[in-house]
Enzyme design. Structure first.
Site, PDB file in Angstrom:
ATOM      1  N   HIS A  63       0.736  -1.402   0.166  1.00  0.00           N
ATOM      2  CA  HIS A  63      -0.095   0.430   0.188  1.00  0.00           C
ATOM      3  C   HIS A  63       0.680   1.099   0.000  1.00  0.00           C
ATOM      4  CE1 HIS A  63       1.114  -0.139   4.158  1.00  0.00           C
ATOM      5  NE2 HIS A  63       0.469   0.219   4.743  1.00  0.00           N
ATOM      6  N   HIS A  65       1.177   3.646   1.866  1.00  0.00           N
ATOM      7  CA  HIS A  65       1.441   4.439   3.308  1.00  0.00           C
ATOM      8  C   HIS A  65       2.908   5.012   3.566  1.00  0.00           C
ATOM      9  CE1 HIS A  65      -2.201   3.268   6.294  1.00  0.00           C
ATOM     10  NE2 HIS A  65      -2.353   4.847   5.410  1.00  0.00           N
ATOM     11  N   ASP A  67       5.230   5.107   5.874  1.00  0.00           N
ATOM     12  CA  ASP A  67       6.523   3.581   5.679  1.00  0.00           C
ATOM     13  C   ASP A  67       6.860   3.137   5.432  1.00  0.00           C
ATOM     14  OD1 ASP A  67       3.712   3.771   6.490  1.00  0.00           O
ATOM     15  OD2 ASP A  67       4.108   2.299   7.903  1.00  0.00           O
ATOM     16  N   HIS A  68       5.602   2.818   3.842  1.00  0.00           N
ATOM     17  CA  HIS A  68       6.310   1.386   3.068  1.00  0.00           C
ATOM     18  C   HIS A  68       6.645   2.614   2.283  1.00  0.00           C
ATOM     19  CE1 HIS A  68       3.652  -1.548   4.829  1.00  0.00           C
ATOM     20  NE2 HIS A  68       3.452  -0.292   6.386  1.00  0.00           N
ATOM     21  N   HIS A 152      -7.267  -2.270   5.948  1.00  0.00           N
ATOM     22  CA  HIS A 152      -6.597  -1.140   6.539  1.00  0.00           C
ATOM     23  C   HIS A 152      -6.969   0.094   5.920  1.00  0.00           C
ATOM     24  CE1 HIS A 152      -3.211   0.300   8.029  1.00  0.00           C
ATOM     25  NE2 HIS A 152      -2.373   0.825   7.060  1.00  0.00           N
TER      26      HIS A 152
HETATM   27 ZN   LIG Z   1       2.693   1.052   8.028  1.00  0.00          ZN
HETATM   28 ZN   LIG Z   2      -0.593   1.489   6.436  1.00  0.00          ZN
END
Ligand SMILES: [Zn+2]
Ligand SMILES: [Zn+2]
Length: 287
Positions: A63, A65, A67-68, A152
């Site tokens: 995904h 987001h 942080d990824h 999520h």
């Molecule tokens: Zn995450």
């Molecule tokens: Zn996430």
């Protein structure tokens, strides 16, 4: 049986931690690296793991987001600088916009680098594949790849990689969902979101003492898993190894392991960054 391993590049979460990079892992099919997610520090973690960034020509985003995805700019440019001339990136809808925004933002920088004689291949011709719905993902790697939608806060896919008789599943971020149980059936390795601390560390009473954090905790609870919840998915799916990841800073490794092992009788691993998980290696317990 092919030689399949997973190297945990980053086992952290959005909150920075010195010893845990942002979420990322690399699946190695023999020596072919397939990167899944690209959190902060991924390129350096690849190099520490002995994998040349320019050799990574396939990236799957669970995904988008931050942080990824925070390490993608560095991965994209550094790999190209080092000689990568082809790259395929797979992910949810929105991926193309994300990639194009980065390339557009660095237009002048790219023009300069091209003027030095570098080819445009590997940077300006990246093969972006946006997934639509769940199902088999067509991509040129020696594995059958299946995606399933997770539960999520934004569109998120878990991926199953079937390589001959070996299967590896990467959950991405998710609350407990039957879709992951189905996707992970009898997998050799399930890498599972575990962003919530063991329930025994945070009783309702302790949370009440932190009223300002109540809303945040409630939201995180709805979109991630505790060790016990991840273990319940592993149990129902009958996987062989459960690898927990996406840890908050200062995670209690022992308690996290114990809570999962109470629920799931297969192998439970609470990894550190750069830990290597081998398919079929069922010896040992807490690592
Ligand atoms: Zn995450
Ligand atoms: Zn996430």
């Amino acid at each position: 049986m092919s030689n399949v391993t997973v190297k945990m590049l980053g086992t952290g979460c959005p909150r920075p931690e010195i010893d845990r990079a942002g979420p990322a892992q690399v699946l190695l099919i023999e020596n072919l690296p397939i990167l899944i997610d690209c959190g902060e520090g991924t390129t350096a973690q690849l190099m520490k793991a002995g994998i040349a960034p320019e050799e990574v020509k396939h990236l799957y985003f669970t995904h988008l987001h931050s942080d990824h995805t925070m390490g993608y700019t560095q991965f994209l440019f550094a790999g190209w600088e080092l000689g990568r001339r082809e790259l395929t990136v797979v992910g949810p809808k929105g991926l193309k916009k994300y990639h194009d925004t980065i390339v557009g933002m660095f237009e002048e920088d790219i023009d300069y680098r091209l003027s030095l004689g570098r080819p445009r291949n590997g940077l300006l011709d990246v093969n972006i594949i946006e997934l639509e719905g769940k199902g088999e993902v067509s991509c040129d790697i020696p594995a059958q790849v299946t995606a399933a939608q997770m539960d999520h806060s934004i569109l998120t896919y878990a991926y199953r990689f079937d390589i001959q008789d070996t299967s590896v599943v990467i959950s991405g971020d998710t609350a407990p969902t039957n879709a992951l149980v189905e996707l992970s059936k009898d997998a050799d390795i399930l890498v599972h979101d575990c962003c919530l601390a063991p329930t025994k560390l945070y009783t309702a009473e302790e949370r009440e003492r932190n009223p300002e954090r109540q809303a945040l905790w409630k939201r995180i609870n709805e979109t991630h898993c505790t060790p016990a919840q991840a273990a319940e998915t592993a149990r129902q799916a009958n996987v062989k190894q459960l690898v927990l990841t996406h840890f908050l800073p200062d995670i209690d490794v022992q308690k996290t392991y114990e809570e999962a092992a109470e629920v799931f009788s297969g192998k439970v691993i609470v990894p550190y960054d750069l830990e290597v998980i081998t398919a079929k290696n069922l010896s040992g317990a807490l690592t």
